[in-house]
Motif scaffolding. Structure first.
Motif, mmCIF file in Angstrom:
data_model
loop_
_atom_site.group_PDB
_atom_site.id
_atom_site.type_symbol
_atom_site.label_atom_id
_atom_site.label_comp_id
_atom_site.label_asym_id
_atom_site.label_seq_id
_atom_site.Cartn_x
_atom_site.Cartn_y
_atom_site.Cartn_z
ATOM 1 N N ILE A 183 0.836 -1.202 0.000
ATOM 2 C CA ILE A 183 0.000 0.000 0.000
ATOM 3 C C ILE A 183 0.873 1.254 0.000
ATOM 4 N N SER A 184 2.049 1.174 0.642
ATOM 5 C CA SER A 184 2.965 2.333 0.616
ATOM 6 C C SER A 184 3.458 2.610 -0.808
ATOM 7 N N GLU A 237 0.618 4.434 -2.508
ATOM 8 C CA GLU A 237 0.570 5.830 -2.042
ATOM 9 C C GLU A 237 1.649 6.674 -2.714
ATOM 10 N N GLN A 238 2.837 6.099 -2.849
ATOM 11 C CA GLN A 238 3.914 6.848 -3.513
ATOM 12 C C GLN A 238 3.591 7.061 -4.991
ATOM 13 N N LYS A 283 0.571 7.262 -6.234
ATOM 14 C CA LYS A 283 -0.502 8.270 -6.278
ATOM 15 C C LYS A 283 0.057 9.687 -6.176
ATOM 16 N N ALA A 284 1.060 9.839 -5.329
ATOM 17 C CA ALA A 284 1.638 11.168 -5.100
ATOM 18 C C ALA A 284 2.383 11.686 -6.338
ATOM 19 N N ALA A 286 -6.998 2.449 -0.659
ATOM 20 C CA ALA A 286 -5.781 3.238 -0.898
ATOM 21 C C ALA A 286 -5.926 4.214 -2.071
ATOM 22 N N CYS A 322 -6.367 3.329 -5.359
ATOM 23 C CA CYS A 322 -5.809 2.837 -6.624
ATOM 24 C C CYS A 322 -6.863 3.009 -7.721
#
Length: 276
Positions: A36-37, A40-41, A43-44, A83, A85
């Motif tokens: 999930i990290s 998140e990265q 997505k950023a 998350a 996605c």
């Protein structure tokens, strides 16, 4: 989140987003906080995030290991949706592989060191499937975890050799509160195994804290003795390596990493720590 199980449907949809940047996170499912990290990265740093879940048969040396690999797809979908996605690609094996495919990519020594020595053929399977997935998704950025440090180097080498236009991004290891590196395999650890598994991260941190480039051999010997002394732990290797070649580190190494693999009970775990 949109879910696709065929390459044609996925590519057709991605074709409508051609002006957007795409971050891609390839996984084998059984998702945890570490995966999930990566989402998140991605997505950023991108307009659109694609995750694939595909348990790739060509990278398993042991058919039993492939059979018992966890596949909790409903739970994985829920985690990806939570998350944020955008797209999940969840193809069957027949969508990725034809009946009689051959693949061999010469990635040099990297293929045979450390993990390569204990899992012969593993990295041919990894490069084969990642090449196929990159060809389907054609992402702007590819996100992979530091926990599989050697895998990141292998895929980076493939990208360079084949001139694939994607930027590689390595994301830090996510750990449990007590230091154990998160892994889909951790669910196989018994309560005792779980306790003994902490010796991996503890030994790597000890190596980092006591690191001296002129004393690497003695440090590795002591670290191996620490792993061997832990009940239920069968270490395969613990090495201080050059961060770009994975050959033994020396005073010319601009980056240095300590890597280990061990069987804890019946479960094989890997871990590493960046020293420099």
């Amino acid at each position: 989140m949109k879910i696709f199980d065929t390459r044609d449907a996925l590519q057709q949809y991605l074709g409508t987003l051609s002006t957007k940047t795409v971050g891609f996170v390839p996984t084998m499912g059984a998702l945890h906080r570490g995966h999930i990290s990566l989402i998140e990265q991605a997505k950023a740093g991108n307009d659109v995030v694609v995750c694939s879940i595909f348990v790739n048969p060509t990278q398993f040396n042991d058919p039993a290991d492939l059979d018992k690999y966890p596949r909790p797809i409903e739970a994985d979908i829920a985690k990806l949706e939570a998350a944020g996605c955008d797209i999940l690609f969840n193809p069957p094996v027949t969508e990725i592989y034809g009946s009689n495919e051959n693949w061999h990519l010469n990635i040099g020594q990297l293929e045979f060191l450390l993990e390569g020595e204990f899992r012969p053929g593993h990295y041919q399977g990894v490069t084969q499937v990642v090449y196929k997935l990159l060809d389907i998704v054609k992402p702007t950025n590819l996100y992979m975890g530091q926990k599989d440090y050697q895998q990141f180097l292998v895929v980076s080498r493939m990208v360079q050799l084949l001139g694939i236009p994607v930027k590689m991004v390595m994301c830090p290891i996510e750990r449990e509160a007590d230091g154990l590196a998160m892994s889909s395999r951790n669910i196989h650890l018994t309560a005792d195994d779980r306790k003994h598994s902490l010796v991996l991260s503890q030994t790597l941190n000890w190596l980092k804290d006591n690191f001296d480039i002129h004393n690497v051999f003695e440090l590795e010997q002591q670290a191996m003795a620490m792993l061997q002394a832990e009940p239920g732990v069968q270490p395969e290797y613990i090495e201080v390596a050059d961060g770009t070649t994975l050959l033994p580190a020396d005073e010319h190494s601009t980056s240095i990493v300590a890597l280990t693999a061990a069987k804890v009970g019946k479960t094989r775990l890997i871990d590493n720590v960046l020293i420099k």
